[in-house]
Each structure stands twice: as C-alpha cells, then as structure tokens.
Design a protein around this motif. Structure first.
Motif, PDB file in Angstrom:
ATOM      1  N   VAL A 364       0.845  -1.206   0.000  1.00  0.00           N
ATOM      2  CA  VAL A 364       0.000   0.000   0.000  1.00  0.00           C
ATOM      3  C   VAL A 364       0.877   1.251   0.000  1.00  0.00           C
ATOM      4  CG1 VAL A 364      -1.730   1.301   1.281  1.00  0.00           C
ATOM      5  CG2 VAL A 364      -1.895  -1.184   1.160  1.00  0.00           C
ATOM      6  N   ILE A 365       1.917   1.244   0.838  1.00  0.00           N
ATOM      7  CA  ILE A 365       2.836   2.388   0.884  1.00  0.00           C
ATOM      8  C   ILE A 365       3.556   2.537  -0.447  1.00  0.00           C
ATOM      9  CG2 ILE A 365       4.919   3.285   1.986  1.00  0.00           C
ATOM     10  CD1 ILE A 365       4.025   1.970   4.564  1.00  0.00           C
ATOM     11  N   ASN A 366       3.954   1.434  -1.063  1.00  0.00           N
ATOM     12  CA  ASN A 366       4.615   1.492  -2.369  1.00  0.00           C
ATOM     13  C   ASN A 366       3.703   2.084  -3.432  1.00  0.00           C
ATOM     14  OD1 ASN A 366       7.004   0.404  -1.403  1.00  0.00           O
ATOM     15  ND2 ASN A 366       6.430  -1.703  -1.886  1.00  0.00           N
ATOM     16  N   VAL A 367       2.403   1.765  -3.353  1.00  0.00           N
ATOM     17  CA  VAL A 367       1.440   2.347  -4.306  1.00  0.00           C
ATOM     18  C   VAL A 367       1.349   3.851  -4.115  1.00  0.00           C
ATOM     19  CG1 VAL A 367      -1.006   2.478  -4.912  1.00  0.00           C
ATOM     20  CG2 VAL A 367       0.069   0.249  -4.606  1.00  0.00           C
ATOM     21  N   TYR A 368       1.274   4.308  -2.855  1.00  0.00           N
ATOM     22  CA  TYR A 368       1.187   5.741  -2.578  1.00  0.00           C
ATOM     23  C   TYR A 368       2.443   6.471  -3.063  1.00  0.00           C
ATOM     24  CZ  TYR A 368      -3.109   5.708   0.195  1.00  0.00           C
ATOM     25  OH  TYR A 368      -4.416   5.616   0.599  1.00  0.00           O
ATOM     26  N   ILE A 369       3.617   5.880  -2.799  1.00  0.00           N
ATOM     27  CA  ILE A 369       4.866   6.515  -3.236  1.00  0.00           C
ATOM     28  C   ILE A 369       4.923   6.574  -4.757  1.00  0.00           C
ATOM     29  CG2 ILE A 369       7.375   6.318  -3.251  1.00  0.00           C
ATOM     30  CD1 ILE A 369       7.170   4.955  -0.514  1.00  0.00           C
ATOM     31  N   ASN A 388       2.657  -9.095  -2.981  1.00  0.00           N
ATOM     32  CA  ASN A 388       1.514  -9.927  -3.346  1.00  0.00           C
ATOM     33  C   ASN A 388       1.202  -9.756  -4.831  1.00  0.00           C
ATOM     34  OD1 ASN A 388       1.048 -10.831  -0.638  1.00  0.00           O
ATOM     35  ND2 ASN A 388       0.131  -8.836  -0.203  1.00  0.00           N
ATOM     36  N   GLN A 389       0.854 -10.840  -5.479  1.00  0.00           N
ATOM     37  CA  GLN A 389       0.589 -10.840  -6.911  1.00  0.00           C
ATOM     38  C   GLN A 389      -0.568  -9.906  -7.261  1.00  0.00           C
ATOM     39  OE1 GLN A 389       2.189 -12.308  -9.472  1.00  0.00           O
ATOM     40  NE2 GLN A 389       0.728 -11.353 -10.871  1.00  0.00           N
ATOM     41  N   GLU A 390      -1.594  -9.836  -6.389  1.00  0.00           N
ATOM     42  CA  GLU A 390      -2.766  -9.013  -6.718  1.00  0.00           C
ATOM     43  C   GLU A 390      -2.471  -7.519  -6.740  1.00  0.00           C
ATOM     44  OE1 GLU A 390      -3.202 -10.331  -2.329  1.00  0.00           O
ATOM     45  OE2 GLU A 390      -2.614 -11.217  -4.258  1.00  0.00           O
ATOM     46  N   ASN A 391      -1.325  -7.118  -6.178  1.00  0.00           N
ATOM     47  CA  ASN A 391      -0.986  -5.698  -6.144  1.00  0.00           C
ATOM     48  C   ASN A 391      -0.118  -5.252  -7.321  1.00  0.00           C
ATOM     49  OD1 ASN A 391      -2.358  -5.227  -3.704  1.00  0.00           O
ATOM     50  ND2 ASN A 391      -0.607  -5.966  -2.517  1.00  0.00           N
ATOM     51  N   VAL A 392       0.320  -6.200  -8.134  1.00  0.00           N
ATOM     52  CA  VAL A 392       1.184  -5.862  -9.264  1.00  0.00           C
ATOM     53  C   VAL A 392       0.461  -4.937 -10.238  1.00  0.00           C
ATOM     54  CG1 VAL A 392       2.408  -6.785 -11.262  1.00  0.00           C
ATOM     55  CG2 VAL A 392       2.537  -7.959  -9.058  1.00  0.00           C
ATOM     56  N   LYS A 393      -0.777  -5.298 -10.579  1.00  0.00           N
ATOM     57  CA  LYS A 393      -1.550  -4.484 -11.511  1.00  0.00           C
ATOM     58  C   LYS A 393      -1.808  -3.080 -10.955  1.00  0.00           C
ATOM     59  CE  LYS A 393      -5.745  -4.598 -14.335  1.00  0.00           C
ATOM     60  NZ  LYS A 393      -6.981  -5.354 -14.659  1.00  0.00           N
ATOM     61  N   LYS A 394      -2.054  -2.989  -9.652  1.00  0.00           N
ATOM     62  CA  LYS A 394      -2.294  -1.690  -9.024  1.00  0.00           C
ATOM     63  C   LYS A 394      -1.060  -0.793  -9.116  1.00  0.00           C
ATOM     64  CE  LYS A 394      -5.568  -3.648  -5.691  1.00  0.00           C
ATOM     65  NZ  LYS A 394      -5.803  -3.949  -4.250  1.00  0.00           N
ATOM     66  N   LEU A 395       0.108  -1.395  -8.950  1.00  0.00           N
ATOM     67  CA  LEU A 395       1.343  -0.616  -9.026  1.00  0.00           C
ATOM     68  C   LEU A 395       1.584  -0.112 -10.445  1.00  0.00           C
ATOM     69  CD1 LEU A 395       3.534  -2.791  -6.662  1.00  0.00           C
ATOM     70  CD2 LEU A 395       3.103  -0.349  -6.379  1.00  0.00           C
TER      71      LEU A 395
END
Length: 533
Positions: A364-369, A388-395
């Motif tokens: 979550v912090i990596n997404v915000y940064i 987590n794999q599900e966060n790859v697309k979000k990034l």
C-alpha cells in the motif's frame, strides 16, 4: 499625469521576457537556496566580507594605500548593489500596479495612484526593517570615514556572514521558535538587573565607602555578577552588598541553566532539519542519483550494491531504526514519509533524480509513493516492489515503470533449479557478488545461426551456462508456460527445452564471464558464416 506612463511601464515589464529572465537569474543567484549559483555566490561574498573586515582592522594603526582604498570602495559598492538587488527582488511592483489598475477598471473607478505608490513604498520599507536587511545596511556604514564612531558597526559586517550560512539561518530560526521562552527569560533578567543595580548602588556607593561611583558602575557590576564571570575589579565590602552578590550569583546560575535548557531543547527538535539540510546540500551537487524509498532488507542490499558501483543515491524512510542503520553505514538519508509531495520534491525528484525505487515491505505504501512520484515527474523511471501478486496491476496503474516480486522470484528459482547445482552455483555467485559470475542479455539478430533453433539444440548445460529466461514479443511463443508481462513484451522464465528462438528475442543468461564471452563470440562468428551452428 503619471498614471498612464506608470501603467504602461507595468504592463511592459510584465510582458518583457528579458526583464523576467533577469529577475529570475538574480533570484537564483541571491535568494534561491536550492540553486547551485547561490552556493558559489555565498562563498564569494564570505571571502569579500572577511577581507573587508581584515582591511578595516588593518587600517586602525596603518594608513591604507591607494590600491587598498580602491579595493575597499569596490567591496562596498558590491555590498550596496547586493542590498539594492534584494530590495528589488522582495516584491514585484508591476504586479501591484496592474492588480489595482484592473480592479479600478472593473469597478469603473479612478486609478488610486497615491494609494498604489504608498503600497509600493510600504512593501520596500517592510523589507528594509527586516533583521537581515538592517544588518546589510549597518555593514555598509563603517566605510564612511568622516564619522569614525561608525567603526563600532564593524561587528555588523561580521553578522552579515549569517546570511551566507544555511546553518546560521537555521540557528536564527531555532531562536525564533523559542521566542516566548526567551522573552520571558529576558524580562525576568531585566527585572533582576534593575533590582541588583539599584541595591548595589545603595549599599556600595562611594558615600558608604564602596567602589560604585555611578549607576553605570552598578549596572556593569550586576551584569558581570549575574553572568558568573566576576572580574573582581569591583568587589562589595558591605554586608548588604555581599548579600546582593550572593543572591545575584545563585540567580545567575539558574538563569544560565534555564537559557541552556531552552537552546538544547530547541536544537534537539531541529536536529533532523540540520541533518536534512546537509543531505539536500549534498544532493544539489549531484546530477544523477537514485531515490530509495524504504531501507529494509531489500533497500539495504540495493544501497550496498549502488555504493559499490559508485552510483549516487539518497534513502527516504520514516522508520527511525532504519534511518539510524542507514546513517551508521554513512548513507545520505532523509527521515520522513516518502509518500509526501514536499519530501520527494526536496529530495530532488525534479532536480537530478534519475529513478525512484519503492522498496518498502508494504504494498500500500509502495502504491502511494508510486502515485506521488508519477504525479510529480511524469518521465522518471519508477521501480516498485510487490509482495503480493494481486498488487502488481495496481502498481502499474499507479505509474510504476517496472514491478519486482522478490519472494516470487526466489520461489521460482528454487522450484525450477532444484537439483541443478550449476544453476545454483551461478545464482549464488551473483548474490555473493563473486565477480566471475555475471548476468548478461544476448540478442537474437536476423539471420543469426541460433534463430529457429531450440534450447535443447544449443546445449547450454555443456557450455556451463544457465538460461534464466527469454524476453520476447513474438506471437509464436504465446503458448509457452511461465510467461510474465513486461510492458509490451513477455518474459518466459526457464522455458522448456523445445522453446525455439526467434528474431528479436533477448536471452537472459547466467554464468561465468568468460563462458558468456565465448558463447557470444560463437554467435557472432556463426552470423558471418552463412552456415549451420
């Protein structure tokens, strides 16, 4: 009568590119703390101030030569020019004029010329009475020789040095932040000096066989006693005077302790700012550096490798333990939240940074940064860690250029190469930074002998090489397993033996450097032969 020329001049200055660029240049030279030109200017002015002070001291008992007089006049002229430039930069007169003119035109009222002139003058006078402006002015006056008494203002020329040291400015800010406590202390000290001066004057006056001749002597003795200096040139001889001295000494110790505690607490609260100023100064001297957001296990390993490669970088981390560990390794570090706009801006995301690495352990912090970084700089390269794999697309949606999954990569390597000691030898060689093991990419060119050949035909095992994977956009590979999206291409991790190489493919190969060089030379030779492998 003057209204039309003044308004015309204001709009001319507003539209003049040369005027705007000139003012911007002097702003960067004199005021902008992030400008490289200002650092050079500050060093130059520090040298001038010191030389002028030594020259004035030398003149006390020695007649200056004509060349020395000429040099001093040149220095003073530069001081005056700097003083006038700062007054000019303090406000934009043309903006004030245009603002009032457009307001008057909109309301269909007469242009208030007298009010505008008063506001222009008030703005400049406001600057003249700021502390640094007063110091600049008083630093010029000692050069006026007809009034020798003005030489006492020489001390203000030394105070002028405060303007050119950022740490001095921060010290002034520290004192300003504690002004309530300091005001309280000064008021108490004033009452104490008044009471002590009055008491010692009454007890130790010459009429009572004391050494106090006048009120100034009483004031001087009180200051010396409260400060616990005690020169001894004036000593109380009466019982009342000695009691006053005892009271002042004890009270003076309390005042000094209180003052020291104020300064120490203020410095403790500003210590991070002092360290960050040092970091920002270091970054301003760099043209190409990397920002590492997060100093955990991954960030620490990256920092160690970048230092070995002599690549400049700065670490941003909000965790105090991580910051302390980074400082112990002598890295540039900022103790702050990397997801904040001002933190990344101050760190140089738009001024010298070439890449952002989001390496915190929280997706979550990596997404915000990543979101903040992409918002501030649309062209910078952003590499982000995903747990987590599900966060790859979000990034990727947040703006990451590439996303790395360290745990998944480690798991795939173990699963794919278990039972293959040569593979582990190569991988561990890279991890342990043994220089004979390297990772290289080899391209499959058109008409290359390896084009159309399968992995099994090339015999990587016999060549002591490990094919980690293939990067390709060729549609012929679409049915192969272990495929991962990399921008508009696919990365085929540890492909099957029947995988055939096509034009444009990139082979990611692990092995010893001479083995890879030998394989590359064979590829190059085979291209020239027009024959088989």
């Amino acid at each position: 009568m003057l209204t039309r020329p003044i308004i015309y001049l204001a709009y001319t200055l507003k539209s003049s590119r040369r005027y705007q660029n000139t003012k911007l240049f002097f702003y960067h030279l004199i005021e902008n703390t992030d400008s490289r030109y200002k650092s050079y200017f500050d060093i130059f002015m520090i040298c001038l101030v010191m030389i002028s002070v030594f020259l004035l001291m030398y003149e006390v008992d020695t007649q200056l030569t004509e060349s020395e007089m000429l040099f001093e006049h040149a220095v003073i002229s530069l001081f005056i020019i700097e003083y006038l430039l700062r007054i000019w930069l303090y406000s934009d007169n043309h903006k004030i004029i245009i603002e009032h003119y457009e307001k008057a035109s909109y309301l269909n009222t007469p242009f208030p010329l007298a009010t505008v002139i008063w506001k222009l003058a008030a703005k400049k006078i406001e600057y003249v009475f700021t502390p640094f402006a007063l110091i600049d002015l008083l630093a010029i006056l000692p050069s006026y020789r007809p009034l020798r008494i003005l030489r006492v203002l020489l001390i203000f020329r030394l105070f002028k040095l405060f303007r050119y040291f950022n740490s001095m400015k921060l010290f002034a800010e520290i004192l300003t932040s504690k002004r309530f406590e300091l005001y309280t202390l000064v008021i108490f000290l004033g009452f104490l000096v008044f009471i002590g001066s009055t008491a010692i004057y009454l007890f130790e006056h010459q009429a009572n066989s004391g050494q106090i001749k006048n009120l100034f002597d009483a004031f001087y003795w009180t200051i010396v006693t409260v400060s616990t200096v005690g020169y001894g040139d004036i000593a109380p001889i009466t019982i009342g005077g000695r009691l006053v001295a005892i009271a002042l000494i004890l009270t003076g110790l309390g005042i000094l302790s209180f003052f020291v505690s104020i300064i120490v607490s203020a410095f403790n609260s500003k210590m991070n700012d002092l360290l960050e100023n040092r970091t920002y100064s270091e970054l301003n001297r760099q043209d190409n550096f990397i920002i590492i957001c997060g100093f955990g296990r991954v960030g620490e390993h990256i920092a160690r490798q970048l230092k070995k490669d002599q690549q400049a970088f700065v670490i941003i981390d909000i965790d105090e333990a991580n910051v302390l560990r980074a400082k112990q390794q002598d890295y540039l570090v900022i103790h702050n939240d990397a997801s904040k706009n001002e933190v990344l801006t101050n760190a140089g995301i738009n001024n010298g940074a070439s890449a952002i690495l989001c390496t915190t352990g929280d997706d979550v912090i990596n997404v915000y940064i990543t979101l903040t970084s992409r918002h501030l700089n649309k062209d910078i390269r952003i590499l982000s860690r995903a747990n987590n794999q599900e966060n790859v697309k979000k990034l990727y949606q947040a703006g990451a250029s590439n996303v790395i999954q360290p745990f998944e990569i480690a798991g795939m390597v173990v699963a794919e190469y278990v039972g293959q000691p040569v593979a582990f030898e190569a991988i561990l060689g890279i991890i342990r930074e043994e220089k004979q093991f390297i990772m290289e990419t080899l391209s499959v060119n058109r008409d290359s002998a390896i084009e159309g050949k399968s992995i099994s035909e090339l015999g990587f095992a016999q060549r002591k090489l490990i094919l980690l994977g293939v990067i390709s956009s060729n549609a012929l590979h679409i049915n192969h397993k272990n495929s991962y999206q990399v921008k508009n291409q696919q990365f085929y991790f540890n492909p099957e033996p029947h995988f055939e190489f096509q034009h444009g493919d990139l082979l990611v190969v692990l092995g010893k450097d001479y083995a890879i060089k030998h394989f590359r030379s064979q590829i190059d030779k085979s291209i020239q032969k027009e024959g088989g492998w």
